[in-house]
Design an enzyme around this catalytic site. Structure first.
Site: not given
Length: 367
Positions: A297, A348
């Protein structure tokens, strides 16, 4: 006059991310020329057809457009869209007045202004009449008053100066050169390879019964990297996933944003962005987290940042989806990660910031 209006209109549309349909790409523009332009802004595919209402039988053109739109409906998945919004722009009232032309013009205006908007399944076809003489657009009351900025562009196209007649190809080449927007490739081989590598590693871990141990052996964690000097974890963590749902979620985002990044930047630049995003994500994660981090991610947020940077630096050019939709998606994804348990939101943020910065540098140094 029609050729000059059409040249201006086509040039303005191309500068606004439209492209000429292949079958209408060649040939010098003449008084009876018809052109169709497309713009994909997922989930909508915009289709604009332009005709000379005083040289073209509009009933025949309507039949042709119905067939053409049916063909597009069957192939919407190729454009990553689910809905078509089509517009036929009939241009008229520019020839010398005479009795015959007055009759034909009145008949043409009546044909267009009585054309009601009848929505079909995932397809809407609007009709407008553009009057050069009166400098206005007419339509039936059920028709949309504007689509994107097409009304303004059409009216601005009437403010022409006499110019040489160019082919559609020449107009497209000039507009593309001015916008600086182009796709670097016609395939997404790198994206597919990254997807296959992630799936392969996950399957191997399952078959060898190493799903849990692989997280501890290859995940990003402060002590393992800095105290035990296992620096390989800075990269390997991005290819380990905790379960099938985790893999599928990342796989979907990797496919979508990997595809766009690869087409916009090319394979080499995408590789640079992807792996720098992995490193940036892992470093911020291990500095701010006390847990083991795994998953692609962080790298995917780097790709999202790259697509956003490309869109911003190129005047928010078409990237296959609406610019504001992308911006909202990024903001929501980053914010939601803060409030969800077991989400490495520092990873992230690290991936997004690093990917965006590297993409900015690459674009700045691209001729």
């Amino acid at each position: 006059m029609y050729t000059s209006i059409l040249q201006n209109f086509v040039k303005n549309l191309i500068e606004n991310e439209f492209s000429i349909a292949p079958a209408f790409h060649m040939g010098v523009i003449e008084e009876d020329s018809i052109v169709i332009l497309l713009k994909q802004e997922s989930p909508i595919l915009y289709v604009v057809s332009v005709v000379n209402s005083e040289k073209t039988d509009l009933q025949n053109h309507e039949i042709f457009m119905n067939e053409y739109l049916q063909h597009l409906q069957k192939n919407l998945s190729l454009y990553y869209c689910s809905t078509i919004i089509a517009l036929t722009l009939a241009i008229g009232e520019y020839l010398e007045e005479n009795t015959e032309n007055k009759f034909d013009t009145a008949q043409t205006i009546e044909f267009v202004t009585k054309k009601e908007m009848i929505p079909e399944e995932n397809c809407y076809h609007a009709w407008w009449y553009l009057s050069e003489k009166r400098n206005l657009i007419e339509m039936e009351k059920s028709q949309p008053k504007n689509i994107l900025h097409l009304k303004q562009i059409a009216l601005e196209s009437l403010q022409y100066t006499k110019q040489n007649s160019y082919s559609f190809y020449e107009i497209a080449a000039k507009a593309k050169q001015k916008s600086g927007f182009d796709l670097k490739s016609s395939n997404i081989l790198l994206t597919w390879n990254l997807l296959c590598i992630n799936c392969f590693i996950f399957c191997v871990c399952i078959l060898l019964g190493m799903k849990q141990s692989s997280i501890m052996l290859f995940g990003a964690e402060y002590q393992a990297i800095f105290d035990m000097h296992e620096y390989y974890r800075i990269i390997t963590y991005a290819f380990i996933h905790t379960n099938v749902i985790h893999l599928i979620q990342n796989g979907v985002y990797l496919y979508f944003f990997g595809m766009h990044t690869e087409l916009l930047y090319g394979k080499i630049d995408m590789t640079i962005i992807y792996f720098f995003a992995i490193i940036g994500s892992s470093i911020l994660s291990i500095l701010c987290n006390d847990a083991v981090s795994v998953g692609a991610s962080g790298a995917i947020f780097g790709l999202i940042g790259a697509v956003l940077v490309y869109s911003y630096k190129n005047g928010k050019k078409s990237i296959g989806m609406n610019y504001m939709t992308l911006l909202l998606l990024v903001a929501l994804s980053l914010i939601v990660g803060v409030f969800q348990p077991n989400i490495d939101y520092f990873g992230h943020f690290g991936g997004f910031i690093t990917g965006s910065l590297v993409a900015w540098i690459l674009l700045k140094n691209t001729k």
